[in-house]
Design a protein around this motif. Structure first.
Motif, mmCIF file in Angstrom:
data_model
loop_
_atom_site.group_PDB
_atom_site.id
_atom_site.type_symbol
_atom_site.label_atom_id
_atom_site.label_comp_id
_atom_site.label_asym_id
_atom_site.label_seq_id
_atom_site.Cartn_x
_atom_site.Cartn_y
_atom_site.Cartn_z
ATOM 1 N N VAL A 118 13.736 -6.762 -0.389
ATOM 2 C CA VAL A 118 13.614 -6.176 0.953
ATOM 3 C C VAL A 118 12.327 -5.368 1.088
ATOM 4 O O VAL A 118 11.706 -5.323 2.148
ATOM 5 C CB VAL A 118 14.876 -5.317 1.227
ATOM 6 N N GLU A 119 11.918 -4.751 -0.012
ATOM 7 C CA GLU A 119 10.723 -3.899 -0.034
ATOM 8 C C GLU A 119 9.449 -4.666 0.335
ATOM 9 O O GLU A 119 8.483 -4.080 0.813
ATOM 10 C CB GLU A 119 10.591 -3.291 -1.439
ATOM 11 N N GLY A 120 9.436 -5.967 0.109
ATOM 12 C CA GLY A 120 8.220 -6.751 0.380
ATOM 13 C C GLY A 120 8.207 -7.439 1.732
ATOM 14 O O GLY A 120 7.290 -8.211 2.013
ATOM 15 N N LEU A 121 9.221 -7.196 2.571
ATOM 16 C CA LEU A 121 9.322 -7.915 3.847
ATOM 17 C C LEU A 121 8.982 -7.029 5.045
ATOM 18 O O LEU A 121 9.099 -5.814 4.982
ATOM 19 C CB LEU A 121 10.754 -8.451 4.045
ATOM 20 N N SER A 122 8.604 -7.688 6.137
ATOM 21 C CA SER A 122 8.374 -6.959 7.390
ATOM 22 C C SER A 122 9.730 -6.592 7.990
ATOM 23 O O SER A 122 10.768 -7.129 7.581
ATOM 24 C CB SER A 122 7.600 -7.829 8.373
ATOM 25 N N TRP A 123 9.735 -5.735 9.012
ATOM 26 C CA TRP A 123 11.007 -5.300 9.605
ATOM 27 C C TRP A 123 11.768 -6.445 10.260
ATOM 28 O O TRP A 123 12.992 -6.505 10.188
ATOM 29 C CB TRP A 123 10.770 -4.165 10.610
#
Length: 337
Positions: A118-123
């Protein structure tokens, strides 16, 4: 806003929706598996960005975990076809088939890939991952679930989702652990009826869509940005309403599906499970309130040159959605009376 004019992206969004429809309308296990594979291959191009290392890492993590879960799922359904009459084997296979679906949606105890990815994804991609990507595995799970195993998984989800979010400073990880906690409630709703699960998913998707939209609008990724980036007190009040709604506090709409599940559990005398679930919801509320308290109470220096530029139409939309979040419980209670 989120959708670009890029035709290839639109193509992959279409296939993302189409693959879910293939899986949920299929009348065979093999059809469900094909839908899952198309879903995987359409989501990866949406999340991978060659210019950004975290998104490339996230897409690789997603690909590996989903591939392992898909291989397991295919292998176990083939095993089930072979050992159709053997009751003990079928019981064991039901646990394994359930496990592969739980792994696909990032449920505890197979959740380790989820917060780090999740940390590497856009909102917006986070929003898709936390709402739309849960539909197919959840519906496949409802076809063939092992009740005792799922009840233990529900306990795992609510406990890990609550305790995991306590020491987080990243808003994306916080939302990921919140998603794991809500997944426990969603699994229980799925065990009661599919309609209740669908209702829970719609309310939950509505709540996280507001949160993701707000964080995207103000470009927030960490907790400290909440009290640096919000000079406007109305923005803070909107944040408070939506955080409390997501936590499931009574006057807000987030409490309504939980209320129905609590009511069902009391009628069926599941007192131990309901006690654990409510206690864990209180812990989730605790770390939401801690963020809200910091946002409201911290006295910070505001530079003269610092301004949060926000278009009026976006601000109106945020206010309107927050109003629904606040008044939704009252409207829905009147509707059901």
């Amino acid at each position: 806003m989120f959708f670009s004019n890029n035709p290839s992206k639109m193509f992959f969004y279409f296939f993302l929706i189409f693959s879910t429809l293939i899986s949920i309308s299929s009348n065979s296990w093999f059809g469900c598996w094909i839908g899952l594979e198309i879903n995987l291959l359409s989501f990866i191009p949406l999340i991978s960005n060659s210019n950004s290392l975290p998104s490339t890492e996230a897409s690789l993590k997603y690909f590996l975990t989903q591939s392992i879960a898909s291989i397991n799922f295919l292998f176990f359904i083939l095993m089930k076809m072979i050992s159709f009459k053997n009751f003990e084997m079928n019981y064991f296979l039901s646990i394994l088939i359930n496990s592969s679906m739980l792994m696909k949606m990032g449920s505890a105890p197979f959740h380790f890939w989820f917060p780090s990815m999740v940390e590497g994804l856009s909102w917006f991609n986070n929003f898709i991952l936390m709402s739309w990507q849960k539909i197919t595995p959840m519906i496949i799970l409802s076809y063939y679930f092992n009740k005792n195993f799922i009840l233990s998984v529900i306990l795992f989800n609510v406990i890990i989702g609550a305790l995991g979010g306590l020491n987080q400073t990243s808003l994306r990880k916080l939302m990921a652990f919140s998603s794991i906690n809500n997944l426990g409630w969603m699994l229980f709703a799925n065990m009661i009826t599919e309609n209740l699960w669908l209702f829970y998913l719609l309310i939950y998707s509505f709540m996280i869509s507001i949160m993701c939209f707000m964080f995207y609008t103000f470009n927030m990724f960490f907790i400290n940005q909440l009290f640096i980036n919000s000079p406007n007190s109305l923005i803070k009040i909107n944040l408070m309403i939506n955080f409390l709604s997501l936590g499931g506090l009574p006057p807000f709409i987030g409490f309504f599906p939980k209320w129905i599940i609590i009511n069902f559990m009391i009628n069926n005398q599941m007192y131990f499970l309901i006690l654990i679930m409510i206690l864990m919801s209180l812990i989730v509320l605790f770390f939401y309130i801690r963020i809200i308290y910091s946002t409201f109470m911290f006295n910070y220096f505001k530079m003269k040159w610092f301004k949060t530029l926000i278009k009026n139409n976006k601000f109106l939309l945020i206010n309107m959605l927050s109003f629904f979040s606040l008044m939704g419980m009252i409207f829905s209670t009147l509707f059901f009376m």
